[in-house]
Design an enzyme around this catalytic site. Structure first.
Site, PDB file in Angstrom:
ATOM      1  N   ASP A 126       0.862  -1.169   0.000  1.00  0.00           N
ATOM      2  CA  ASP A 126       0.000   0.000   0.000  1.00  0.00           C
ATOM      3  C   ASP A 126       0.912   1.236   0.000  1.00  0.00           C
ATOM      4  OD1 ASP A 126      -2.310   1.702   0.522  1.00  0.00           O
ATOM      5  OD2 ASP A 126      -1.544   1.827   2.576  1.00  0.00           O
ATOM      6  N   ASP A 155      -0.332   5.109   0.828  1.00  0.00           N
ATOM      7  CA  ASP A 155      -0.634   6.142   1.829  1.00  0.00           C
ATOM      8  C   ASP A 155      -0.671   5.550   3.233  1.00  0.00           C
ATOM      9  OD1 ASP A 155      -0.964   8.385   0.043  1.00  0.00           O
ATOM     10  OD2 ASP A 155      -2.708   7.291  -0.709  1.00  0.00           O
TER      11      ASP A 155
HETATM   12  C1  XBP Z   1      -5.507   5.977   0.522  1.00  0.00           C
HETATM   13  C2  XBP Z   1      -6.596   6.845   0.166  1.00  0.00           C
HETATM   14  C3  XBP Z   1      -6.345   7.887  -0.810  1.00  0.00           C
HETATM   15  C4  XBP Z   1      -5.677   9.133  -0.378  1.00  0.00           C
HETATM   16  C5  XBP Z   1      -5.924  10.227  -1.392  1.00  0.00           C
HETATM   17  O1  XBP Z   1      -5.998   4.702   0.897  1.00  0.00           O
HETATM   18  O2  XBP Z   1      -7.702   6.692   0.594  1.00  0.00           O
HETATM   19  O3  XBP Z   1      -7.599   8.269  -1.254  1.00  0.00           O
HETATM   20  O4  XBP Z   1      -6.172   9.567   0.869  1.00  0.00           O
HETATM   21  O5  XBP Z   1      -5.696   9.791  -2.668  1.00  0.00           O
HETATM   22  P1  XBP Z   1      -5.036   3.439   0.867  1.00  0.00           P
HETATM   23  P2  XBP Z   1      -6.364  10.468  -3.954  1.00  0.00           P
HETATM   24  O6  XBP Z   1      -3.781   3.824   1.592  1.00  0.00           O
HETATM   25  O7  XBP Z   1      -5.792   2.381   1.612  1.00  0.00           O
HETATM   26  O8  XBP Z   1      -4.795   3.066  -0.576  1.00  0.00           O
HETATM   27  O9  XBP Z   1      -6.843  11.849  -3.568  1.00  0.00           O
HETATM   28  O10 XBP Z   1      -5.247  10.482  -4.947  1.00  0.00           O
HETATM   29  O11 XBP Z   1      -7.506   9.588  -4.355  1.00  0.00           O
HETATM   30 MG    MG Z   2      -3.018   3.114   3.382  1.00  0.00          MG
END
Ligand code: XBP
Ligand code: MG
Length: 252
Positions: free
Chosen positions: A10, A12
């Site tokens: 993953d 973020d």
């Molecule tokens: C990450 C997210 C993303 C970011 C923003 O979830 O939910 O939406 O917050 O990204 P994970 P965008 O780590 O579970 O993948 O604004 O580019 O959509």
């Molecule tokens: Mg995440």
């Protein structure tokens, strides 16, 4: 005995703590640039993180009454502006990688483990992180960059993991996911993967009952050991996460 074939990361909250000081700040910059008075403070944004995906998150805030009504095109335009601000923040060096991330990636890559990304984030945001923070060589070292709207349903649906598994033609039983959130864990488990979770400020109180290992972070050899929050398969003792530990997670 199963050997480790692939690790899917993953982005973020897992590779880097991007949410509070990256995505959240970029959303607020886009709101201000669009003359909107809305500000997502740290706790408001924490609650909105239950919804994955930036466009989906804006739509949820509209539903919650935090923002005026917007159609999908307006949301997409606002989100495109947010992505540009986010790319700039990343280019400016606002967010480093989390402890142990580059060390573990390098170790896995050197050992010939297939590496991939499975994330909800927009590809342009991922590209910025790879280019400015990880190093451009990682565009080639990751065998798949599965991101954003490439699948119809975002996490906690398994689609983005299933997509990566199909692209790579790897065995799910020999593949490990690294995640930071309950939505991410649920997505990985629904795709049939073992999952290591490293928590962060936004996710440490999530429910992680299904995690195969729950840690504070990946750790580094020369720092204090990681905090073990749950170790259902009795993998302890260990000081930090290395390839040998990942190997033990899939070969149980
Ligand atoms: C990450 C997210 C993303 C970011 C923003 O979830 O939910 O939406 O917050 O990204 P994970 P965008 O780590 O579970 O993948 O604004 O580019 O959509
Ligand atoms: Mg995440």
């Amino acid at each position: 005995m199963k050997s480790l074939q692939c690790v899917l990361f993953d982005v973020d909250g897992t590779l880097a703590d991007t949410e509070r000081d990256g995505h959240r700040v970029a959303f607020n910059m886009a709101f201000e640039a669009a003359d909107m008075s809305r500000v997502w403070d740290v706790s408001t944004y924490g609650a909105l993180l239950a919804v994955t995906g930036g466009k989906e998150r804006i739509r949820q805030d509209v539903v919650n009454g935090g923002m005026p009504a917007m159609d999908d095109d307006q949301i997409a335009e606002l989100h495109a502006a947010k992505t540009k601000f986010y790319q700039q923040l990343i280019a400016d060096g606002a967010i480093p990688l989390r402890p142990g991330v580059m060390r573990l990636l390098e170790e896995c890559y050197a050992a010939g483990i297939t590496l991939g990304i499975s994330t909800t984030t927009t590809p342009a945001a991922l590209d910025a992180l790879i280019h400015h923070v990880m190093g451009a060589e990682w565009f080639d070292r990751f065998a798949v960059l599965a991101a954003g709207d490439i699948v119809p349903a975002k996490k906690p649906a398994p689609d983005i993991y299933n997509y990566a598994l199909e692209q790579l033609a790897v065995d799910p039983q020999r593949t490990l996911a690294v995640e930071d959130s309950a939505n991410g864990l649920q997505s990985a488990k629904a795709a049939g993967l073992s999952c290591l979770v490293t928590v962060n400020g936004y996710t440490r109180n999530h429910h992680f009952d299904d995690a195969d290992l729950l840690l504070s972070d990946l750790g580094e050899p020369d720092s204090d050991g990681v905090a073990v929050l749950a170790d259902p398969h009795h993998l302890e003792p260990f000081h930090h996460v290395d390839l040998a530990l990942l190997q033990r997670m899939v070969s149980r």
